[in-house]
Write a protein that holds these residues in place. Structure first.
Motif, PDB file in Angstrom:
ATOM      1  N   VAL A 245      91.257  16.476 -14.422  1.00  0.00           N
ATOM      2  CA  VAL A 245      89.726  16.933 -14.868  1.00  0.00           C
ATOM      3  C   VAL A 245      89.476  18.419 -14.964  1.00  0.00           C
ATOM      4  O   VAL A 245      89.756  19.212 -13.799  1.00  0.00           O
ATOM      5  N   GLU A 246      89.317  19.054 -15.889  1.00  0.00           N
ATOM      6  CA  GLU A 246      88.934  20.446 -16.065  1.00  0.00           C
ATOM      7  C   GLU A 246      87.477  20.673 -15.820  1.00  0.00           C
ATOM      8  O   GLU A 246      87.187  21.762 -15.236  1.00  0.00           O
ATOM      9  N   ARG A 247      86.673  19.859 -15.968  1.00  0.00           N
ATOM     10  CA  ARG A 247      85.172  20.226 -16.092  1.00  0.00           C
ATOM     11  C   ARG A 247      84.396  19.025 -16.005  1.00  0.00           C
ATOM     12  O   ARG A 247      84.576  18.184 -16.829  1.00  0.00           O
ATOM     13  N   GLU A 248      83.343  18.620 -15.345  1.00  0.00           N
ATOM     14  CA  GLU A 248      82.465  17.714 -15.444  1.00  0.00           C
ATOM     15  C   GLU A 248      81.057  18.131 -15.611  1.00  0.00           C
ATOM     16  O   GLU A 248      80.480  19.118 -14.906  1.00  0.00           O
ATOM     17  N   PHE A 249      80.220  17.817 -16.541  1.00  0.00           N
ATOM     18  CA  PHE A 249      78.968  18.750 -16.879  1.00  0.00           C
ATOM     19  C   PHE A 249      78.101  17.584 -17.668  1.00  0.00           C
ATOM     20  O   PHE A 249      78.165  16.618 -18.255  1.00  0.00           O
ATOM     21  N   ALA A 250      76.802  17.971 -17.632  1.00  0.00           N
ATOM     22  CA  ALA A 250      75.936  17.036 -18.617  1.00  0.00           C
ATOM     23  C   ALA A 250      75.737  17.328 -19.994  1.00  0.00           C
ATOM     24  O   ALA A 250      75.967  18.699 -20.473  1.00  0.00           O
ATOM     25  N   HIS A 251      75.874  16.449 -20.864  1.00  0.00           N
ATOM     26  CA  HIS A 251      75.699  16.715 -22.383  1.00  0.00           C
ATOM     27  C   HIS A 251      74.347  17.478 -22.421  1.00  0.00           C
ATOM     28  O   HIS A 251      73.481  17.249 -22.262  1.00  0.00           O
ATOM     29  N   PRO A 252      74.622  18.711 -23.409  1.00  0.00           N
ATOM     30  CA  PRO A 252      73.606  19.518 -23.763  1.00  0.00           C
ATOM     31  C   PRO A 252      72.322  18.941 -24.314  1.00  0.00           C
ATOM     32  O   PRO A 252      71.159  19.208 -24.466  1.00  0.00           O
ATOM     33  N   GLU A 253      72.519  17.642 -25.093  1.00  0.00           N
ATOM     34  CA  GLU A 253      71.417  17.155 -25.710  1.00  0.00           C
ATOM     35  C   GLU A 253      70.889  15.685 -25.171  1.00  0.00           C
ATOM     36  O   GLU A 253      69.838  15.765 -25.120  1.00  0.00           O
ATOM     37  N   THR A 254      71.740  14.980 -24.598  1.00  0.00           N
ATOM     38  CA  THR A 254      71.467  13.724 -24.049  1.00  0.00           C
ATOM     39  C   THR A 254      71.268  13.718 -22.541  1.00  0.00           C
ATOM     40  O   THR A 254      70.673  13.123 -22.076  1.00  0.00           O
ATOM     41  N   GLY A 255      72.020  15.004 -22.024  1.00  0.00           N
ATOM     42  CA  GLY A 255      71.956  14.809 -20.603  1.00  0.00           C
ATOM     43  C   GLY A 255      72.919  13.958 -19.492  1.00  0.00           C
ATOM     44  O   GLY A 255      73.132  13.838 -18.523  1.00  0.00           O
ATOM     45  N   LEU A 256      73.689  13.044 -20.417  1.00  0.00           N
ATOM     46  CA  LEU A 256      74.493  12.045 -19.928  1.00  0.00           C
ATOM     47  C   LEU A 256      75.775  12.876 -19.519  1.00  0.00           C
ATOM     48  O   LEU A 256      76.259  13.919 -20.035  1.00  0.00           O
ATOM     49  N   PRO A 257      76.484  12.210 -18.583  1.00  0.00           N
ATOM     50  CA  PRO A 257      77.667  12.846 -18.173  1.00  0.00           C
ATOM     51  C   PRO A 257      78.955  12.935 -19.190  1.00  0.00           C
ATOM     52  O   PRO A 257      79.181  11.989 -19.899  1.00  0.00           O
ATOM     53  N   VAL A 258      79.488  14.106 -19.130  1.00  0.00           N
ATOM     54  CA  VAL A 258      80.570  14.625 -20.004  1.00  0.00           C
ATOM     55  C   VAL A 258      81.880  14.842 -18.972  1.00  0.00           C
ATOM     56  O   VAL A 258      81.611  15.751 -18.035  1.00  0.00           O
ATOM     57  N   THR A 259      82.865  14.377 -19.439  1.00  0.00           N
ATOM     58  CA  THR A 259      84.220  14.976 -18.508  1.00  0.00           C
ATOM     59  C   THR A 259      85.191  15.667 -19.336  1.00  0.00           C
ATOM     60  O   THR A 259      85.475  14.920 -20.710  1.00  0.00           O
ATOM     61  N   TYR A 260      85.600  16.605 -19.176  1.00  0.00           N
ATOM     62  CA  TYR A 260      86.472  17.371 -20.175  1.00  0.00           C
ATOM     63  C   TYR A 260      87.874  17.104 -19.315  1.00  0.00           C
ATOM     64  O   TYR A 260      88.021  17.646 -18.191  1.00  0.00           O
ATOM     65  N   VAL A 261      89.003  16.624 -19.921  1.00  0.00           N
ATOM     66  CA  VAL A 261      89.998  16.406 -19.268  1.00  0.00           C
ATOM     67  C   VAL A 261      91.381  16.952 -20.096  1.00  0.00           C
ATOM     68  O   VAL A 261      91.421  16.773 -21.271  1.00  0.00           O
TER      69      VAL A 261
END
Length: 344
Positions: A245-261
């Protein structure tokens, strides 16, 4: 730079908790300029060298192609030189992150923007950003009143940039062009290559072509500024088969969780290249795994004294390197290399 395949758009993936979290800071295998496309105007004459204004107008002593073209625009021609793709190939362009997803993947990365704006204002003249992508840096520069232009090899990235600029009420002068071989009508006091975009140049030949072309487009005493990660031993000897996992953050439009792997990393320690498979994993409102977007990226790392030789060979006689955007000296192999080279 990618058109997602059908299974990339709709596939479900196990929850991201299976991936191991990186112990160090987020690894950003980015650059706005793509890694590997068909060779662009390789040039039948000598490479970029400094010419007088009269020679440039007469097309004497340059690339030798003899054809007139609009500023910045380059026809694509030729074939890959190496079956391993160690110049720019169209197939890797198609596998790079889709423009509409780029801002989702990197929307959180804003820490370097104040540095680029400050350097642009200090330049006291026109600025060109090579590898401007969707305008992550260029649009804030324009908002700050900087006389700035951008170029990028990927038309889809530039379309996203133009739409974002128009929504902000800005005119964005951008050009579809390759940093290795472009022609502009202006000369610049500052040319920047932010966010490690220079690392998408996978051969020494391509690196030198870019540096020479950039130097030709600088005003006297103008500067090139770019950043690269330092190729630390720990980075290039790590196992590349394990998800991270490189980064976990909120989607800039929906606010839902996004994980960059980072799914897979292939380090070629002889060619000094990294080829990575990355996934952007979205979650739905219930917290379940949603859409998974996969893309690939190729980078070449460069050592400190190797970079000095590249700059000298390209005609830069004065340069310096710092260890980060805060101006600290380069002392550790975990530092970011921030280079400035002047055209004296």
């Amino acid at each position: 730079m990618a058109v997602l395949r059908a299974h990339d758009r709709c596939a479900l993936h196990p929850a991201p908790a299976r991936a191991r979290r990186a112990d160090r800071g987020a690894f950003l295998p980015h650059a706005a300029l793509p890694a590997d496309a068909a060779a662009v105007r390789a040039g039948r004459g000598c490479d970029h060298r400094e010419r007088s204004p009269r020679q440039r107008l007469a097309r004497v002593g340059g690339r030798g192609d003899g054809g007139a073209r609009a500023p910045g625009l380059l026809p694509v021609a030729g074939t890959p030189r190496d079956p391993r793709g160690l110049s720019v190939e169209a197939q890797d362009l198609a596998q790079y992150i889709e423009p509409r997803l780029y801002d989702i993947a990197y929307s959180w990365h804003t820490a370097d923007i104040p540095f680029w704006i400050a350097r642009a204002k200090q330049a006291r003249g026109p600025v060109l950003e090579a590898g401007c992508g969707t305008g992550r840096v260029l649009i804030p520069m324009l908002e700050a009143g900087v006389d700035a232009e951008g170029l990028d090899l990927h038309p889809g990235m530039l379309e996203v940039l133009k739409k974002k600029a128009a929504a902000a009420g800005l005119a964005a002068p951008v050009h579809l062009a390759d940093m290795r071989d472009f022609t502009m009508t202006r000369r610049y006091m500052l040319i920047t290559i932010p966010f490690r975009a220079f690392m998408h140049l996978l051969t020494t030949e391509d690196q030198l072509r870019a540096l020479r072309c950039i130097r030709e487009h600088l005003e006297s005493r103008g500067a090139l500024v770019l950043n690269l990660f330092y190729p630390s031993l720990a980075r290039i000897v790590e196992p590349g088969e394990e998800e991270r996992v490189e980064r976990e953050f909120a989607h800039p439009e929906t606010g839902l969780p996004v994980t960059y792997v980072s799914v897979k990393r292939e380090y070629d320690r002889v060619r000094q290249t990294l080829r990575a498979v990355m996934e952007l994993r979205e979650s739905d409102a219930r917290g379940y795994a949603g859409a998974v977007h996969r893309h690939r990226v190729s980078l070449r790392w460069t050592y400190r004294f190797e970079m000095e030789l590249l700059l000298r060979t390209a005609g830069f006689s004065r340069y310096e390197v710092m260890g980060g955007f805060d101006g600290r000296p380069l002392e550790r192999d975990t530092d970011e290399m921030l280079w400035t080279a002047w055209k004296d």
